[in-house]
Motif scaffolding. Structure first.
Motif, mmCIF file in Angstrom:
data_model
loop_
_atom_site.group_PDB
_atom_site.id
_atom_site.type_symbol
_atom_site.label_atom_id
_atom_site.label_comp_id
_atom_site.label_asym_id
_atom_site.label_seq_id
_atom_site.Cartn_x
_atom_site.Cartn_y
_atom_site.Cartn_z
ATOM 1 N N GLU A 259 17.685 -23.111 11.027
ATOM 2 C CA GLU A 259 17.084 -22.648 12.282
ATOM 3 C C GLU A 259 17.356 -23.652 13.399
ATOM 4 O O GLU A 259 17.728 -23.282 14.521
ATOM 5 C CB GLU A 259 15.571 -22.469 12.091
ATOM 6 C CG GLU A 259 14.834 -21.968 13.306
ATOM 7 C CD GLU A 259 15.058 -20.492 13.584
ATOM 8 O OE1 GLU A 259 14.890 -20.089 14.745
ATOM 9 O OE2 GLU A 259 15.416 -19.762 12.644
ATOM 10 N N ALA A 260 17.190 -24.922 13.086
ATOM 11 C CA ALA A 260 17.409 -25.967 14.087
ATOM 12 C C ALA A 260 18.877 -26.031 14.508
ATOM 13 O O ALA A 260 19.189 -26.182 15.694
ATOM 14 C CB ALA A 260 16.959 -27.317 13.531
ATOM 15 N N LEU A 261 19.773 -25.909 13.538
ATOM 16 C CA LEU A 261 21.206 -25.949 13.842
ATOM 17 C C LEU A 261 21.606 -24.787 14.744
ATOM 18 O O LEU A 261 22.327 -24.963 15.735
ATOM 19 C CB LEU A 261 22.009 -25.904 12.540
ATOM 20 C CG LEU A 261 23.531 -25.828 12.687
ATOM 21 C CD1 LEU A 261 24.076 -27.113 13.289
ATOM 22 C CD2 LEU A 261 24.190 -25.555 11.339
ATOM 23 N N PHE A 262 21.134 -23.584 14.419
ATOM 24 C CA PHE A 262 21.481 -22.408 15.220
ATOM 25 C C PHE A 262 20.944 -22.531 16.641
ATOM 26 O O PHE A 262 21.617 -22.189 17.608
ATOM 27 C CB PHE A 262 20.940 -21.141 14.558
ATOM 28 C CG PHE A 262 21.766 -20.656 13.382
ATOM 29 C CD1 PHE A 262 22.728 -21.466 12.809
ATOM 30 C CD2 PHE A 262 21.578 -19.395 12.853
ATOM 31 C CE1 PHE A 262 23.495 -21.028 11.732
ATOM 32 C CE2 PHE A 262 22.336 -18.935 11.791
ATOM 33 C CZ PHE A 262 23.292 -19.769 11.219
ATOM 34 N N ARG A 263 19.712 -23.021 16.771
ATOM 35 C CA ARG A 263 19.130 -23.192 18.106
ATOM 36 C C ARG A 263 19.942 -24.193 18.917
ATOM 37 O O ARG A 263 20.195 -23.984 20.099
ATOM 38 C CB ARG A 263 17.677 -23.663 17.997
ATOM 39 C CG ARG A 263 16.688 -22.591 17.588
ATOM 40 C CD ARG A 263 15.284 -23.176 17.436
ATOM 41 N NE ARG A 263 14.798 -23.731 18.687
ATOM 42 C CZ ARG A 263 14.201 -23.030 19.641
ATOM 43 N NH1 ARG A 263 14.028 -21.737 19.494
ATOM 44 N NH2 ARG A 263 13.767 -23.617 20.744
ATOM 45 N N LYS A 264 20.347 -25.278 18.276
ATOM 46 C CA LYS A 264 21.094 -26.316 18.987
ATOM 47 C C LYS A 264 22.461 -25.795 19.428
ATOM 48 O O LYS A 264 22.950 -26.141 20.502
ATOM 49 C CB LYS A 264 21.257 -27.534 18.082
ATOM 50 C CG LYS A 264 21.630 -28.811 18.829
ATOM 51 C CD LYS A 264 21.611 -30.004 17.892
ATOM 52 C CE LYS A 264 21.675 -31.319 18.644
ATOM 53 N NZ LYS A 264 20.474 -31.615 19.422
ATOM 54 N N ALA A 265 23.071 -24.958 18.598
ATOM 55 C CA ALA A 265 24.394 -24.420 18.916
ATOM 56 C C ALA A 265 24.338 -23.261 19.898
ATOM 57 O O ALA A 265 25.330 -22.969 20.571
ATOM 58 C CB ALA A 265 25.091 -23.974 17.634
ATOM 59 N N GLY A 266 23.177 -22.574 19.982
ATOM 60 C CA GLY A 266 23.085 -21.372 20.809
ATOM 61 C C GLY A 266 23.456 -20.114 20.055
ATOM 62 O O GLY A 266 23.769 -19.079 20.655
ATOM 63 N N ILE A 267 23.424 -20.177 18.704
ATOM 64 C CA ILE A 267 23.748 -19.020 17.856
ATOM 65 C C ILE A 267 22.510 -18.146 17.714
ATOM 66 O O ILE A 267 21.424 -18.639 17.398
ATOM 67 C CB ILE A 267 24.220 -19.479 16.465
ATOM 68 C CG1 ILE A 267 25.518 -20.286 16.581
ATOM 69 C CG2 ILE A 267 24.414 -18.297 15.533
ATOM 70 C CD1 ILE A 267 25.938 -20.957 15.275
ATOM 71 N N VAL A 268 22.669 -16.846 17.929
ATOM 72 C CA VAL A 268 21.563 -15.907 17.731
ATOM 73 C C VAL A 268 21.396 -15.681 16.231
ATOM 74 O O VAL A 268 22.325 -15.235 15.553
ATOM 75 C CB VAL A 268 21.824 -14.570 18.448
ATOM 76 C CG1 VAL A 268 20.696 -13.583 18.155
ATOM 77 C CG2 VAL A 268 21.969 -14.794 19.950
#
Length: 687
Positions: A270-279
């Motif tokens: 979840e943290a990685l996706f948020r940091k990358a901007g991935i939905v």
């Protein structure tokens, strides 16, 4: 490595191609032929003279030099084929459909390694093994159906699972979603999802390349690589959505800290996706729905007009949008009255705009025109139009087609009558449109997109972190485990985190003198036991020296007690910040409401260290309890800026202290002026 022989081969050989299209070897040949591949297609099959109208070679030694080889034979034969094809036939790309490699046995893993070593030696690309193949506009080297419509601006889809890729394609085709490429990476021995993103990032051409990427991920082998290239692509104008499967496993051992109990491998994802901007998506329906949304003009605001001839779906969509943080604002005033006069009696324009089952295609166009040109507070239009049974759907869908192409505001077509109006919907999709047949799924996907932040900045700022002092403290710690309260204070001070005045001692007299110096009331806490509240090791609001001495005597008798801590009693909203080190990902930072309920409510949001101020604010705002932090029922809100500052400073400190495996600051006490750490624990493991 990804090369042109893989992406755009001039010739292809299928090892194990057959006449039976119900088996992978036959289906591969069928799909390559039907896909319009215009180069030489060779087949190797020792038992056939001809395969689907193509001459078959009985021995691989008979074929001419070839760019790409697709292997559909038993795993035990594959390494020898790869060796020979690389050395003698100039093959520089392989798609290995066969299973029975590292995903099954140790012997299979050795076969797989042999193939990888050969490909590395000759500079050959490898997709698989254990995959459904590779599909793009140049060749259809997959053995499955459906084959979606392909165009340069379609979606690039990368999947870690072949079977799941098929299910996702089926979901997408029904919605009209078109594709540019489909990558089934299988075991990903050479080319994984991160490698595909790297290739797309490093060669991205905004004029010609697809700007939508969908991912189905089973394993993130290189989080940093995924983060770097995904966020790069998004900054270049792409939009990315992904499912990470297997995230329900706890990932958290029987941990002694609140963070250890809450945090999991899923928190890191979840943290990685948020940091990358991935939905982030959680089902194939959600993933393909997000993909369809990405093909429409970007939503610039939160206000929707819902246009429908059926009241119920309009109400359900209104509820779902509102629940997801989007708005369906009231439409009123002279222009609303003007619109209503052009509709049949009984119509409503308040929003949802219900123009009844008897409404005409012409009226549908009029309503859309008003939403586009006269209702300035409307940002997007959702059109729910199924089978009313009273009008010709072709006419209505012609109008919808025309308006989607004309309007600047995005129009979301919700055409639910797939059974009773299949031909009409199919004709609409053939014009290049998408369809959201379920309004609630659409609203869920929209809200998930709106909640996803932009990619975080890549620069690391120290924000005044005292790194020399931090390194000195950690280097002086010789034993693994939870460190002393004084060491905790020293580490937090390296990040400039405000802390409540406190003293730890085994001397009753020292603690009494400290309490009198800082002023009553104070708090007493046992030192030693990890969960103080569970053993009766916390007493609040101690107002007299005598009460403090009684509590000291009681706490020193608690099992594992090594001392007593006395703190100045403070008031405020209880907050929580935690961190846990996840292998390959780094530190996952959690924040939320604190106190004894942090594990019960689990209202936390996660981020990947180091965090920017924008990320910290996004984490705070995404909490379900954010209204409490803003202030409610006459109570003042907390100082968000200082809360965000502590999150950022802590995440920056942890970026340089991988020895810290777990950390809790619980609670922090916050009011409109300050945020102060009251209690904290730090677990250090050096090896």
């Amino acid at each position: 490595m990804i090369n042109q022989q893989l992406l755009n081969p001039k010739s292809i050989v299928v090892i194990g191609g057959s006449n039976n299209v119900h088996k992978p070897g036959g289906a591969i040949v069928r799909n390559i032929k039907n896909g319009g591949f215009d180069g030489p297609l060779h087949i190797v099959n020792p038992k056939e003279d001809e395969v689907q109208g193509i001459k078959a070679y009985h021995d691989v030694k008979e074929i001419p030099e070839t760019d790409l080889a697709v292997l559909v034979v038993a795993a035990k034969f594959c390494p020898d084929y790869v060796d020979y094809l690389c050395a003698e036939k100039g093959v520089r790309a392989f798609v290995i459909i066969s299973a029975g490699f590292g995903e099954e046995t140790k012997a299979g893993a050795e076969l797989e390694q042999r193939i990888l070593d050969t490909c590395k030696k000759f500079g050959a690309a490898l997709i698989g093994p254990n995959c459904i193949g590779l599909l793009n506009r140049n060749h259809h080297s997959v053995f499955t159906l459906p084959i979606p419509n392909l165009n340069p601006q379609g979606v690039d889809f990368v999947s870690g699972s072949g079977a799941t890729a098929v299910f996702i394609l089926e979901s997408a085709v029904i919605k009209g979603l078109q594709f540019n490429s489909v990558w089934s990476i299988g075991n990903g021995k050479q080319i994984g999802i991160e490698d595909v993103l790297q290739y797309m990032d490093e060669r991205f051409n905004p004029e010609t390349d697809s700007k939508v990427k969908l991912l189905y991920i089973e394993n993130i082998s290189n989080p940093d690589k995924l983060l770097y290239h995904a966020s790069n692509l998004i900054r270049k104008g792409c939009r990315i959505a992904a499912i990470k499967a297997g995230s329900s496993e706890s990932g958290s051992r029987a941990a002694s800290s609140h963070t250890g109990a809450i945090a999991s491998s899923d928190s890191a994802v979840e943290a990685l996706f948020r940091k990358a901007g991935i939905v982030r998506c959680f089902s194939r329906e959600e993933l393909t729905t997000v993909g369809c949304i990405f093909t429409l003009p970007e939503l610039k605001g939160k206000n929707f007009a819902i246009v429908t001839h059926a009241g119920g779906p309009g109400v359900m969509l209104t509820d779902a949008l509102s629940k997801g943080g989007l708005n369906v604002p009231k439409i009123e005033g002279p222009e609303a009255d003007e619109l209503k006069a052009q509709l049949f009696p009984g119509s409503s324009v308040a929003n949802p705009i219900d123009f009844l089952a008897t409404g005409t295609a012409e009226q549908l166009g009029t309503v859309i025109d008003y939403c586009e040109n006269k209702f300035d507070h409307i940002d997007a239009i959702a059109v729910i139009y199924g089978t009313p049974g009273l009008t010709h759907l072709y006419e209505a869908y012609d109008v919808l087609d025309k308006k989607i192409k004309e309007c600047k505001k995005p129009i979301f077509p919700i055409l639910p009558s797939l059974h009773t109006a299949g031909p009409e919907v199919e004709e609409f999709l053939k014009r290049g449109h998408v369809n959201f047949s379920d309004e609630v799924t659409l609203a869920t996907a929209l809200s998930q997109i709106m909640r996803t932040p932009k990619p975080a900045p890549t620069e690391i700022q120290l924000y005044g972190i005292d790194l020399p002092k931090l390194y000195k403290i950690i280097s002086g710690i010789t034993d693994n485990g939870y460190v002393s309260p004084q060491t905790v204070r020293d580490i937090l001070s390296c990040a400039g985190i405000p802390q409540v005045p406190e003293m730890v001692s085994t001397s009753k007299e020292e603690l009494r003198a400290f309490a009198e110096r800082v002023g009553f009331p104070v708090v007493a806490k046992v030192v030693g036991p990890i969960h103080k509240s569970d053993v009766g090791g916390v007493t609040l609001n101690i107002r007299t020296p005598e009460h403090l001495e009684l509590e000291f005597d009681r706490m020193m008798k608690i099992k594992d007690a090594t001392g007593v801590m006395v703190q100045k009693m403070m008031k405020g909203t209880e907050l929580f910040i935690g961190a846990k080190y996840e292998t390959r990902f780094g530190h996952v930072i959690l924040c939320g409401l604190g106190g004894i309920f942090v594990e019960v409510l689990k209202d936390v949001s996660s981020g990947l260290a180091p965090l920017s101020y924008g990320e910290a604010y996004s984490m705070i705002h995404s909490l379900k309890g954010y209204k409490i932090l803003k202030g409610t029922r006459g109570q003042k809100g907390i100082n968000e800026q200082k809360f965000a500052e502590i999150i950022v400073r802590l995440s920056t400190l942890l970026r340089f202290a991988t020895e810290i495996k777990e950390m809790d600051i619980n609670p922090l006490l916050a009011d409109e002026n300050d945020v102060v750490a009251v209690d904290a624990r730090i677990l250090i493991e050096k090896n």
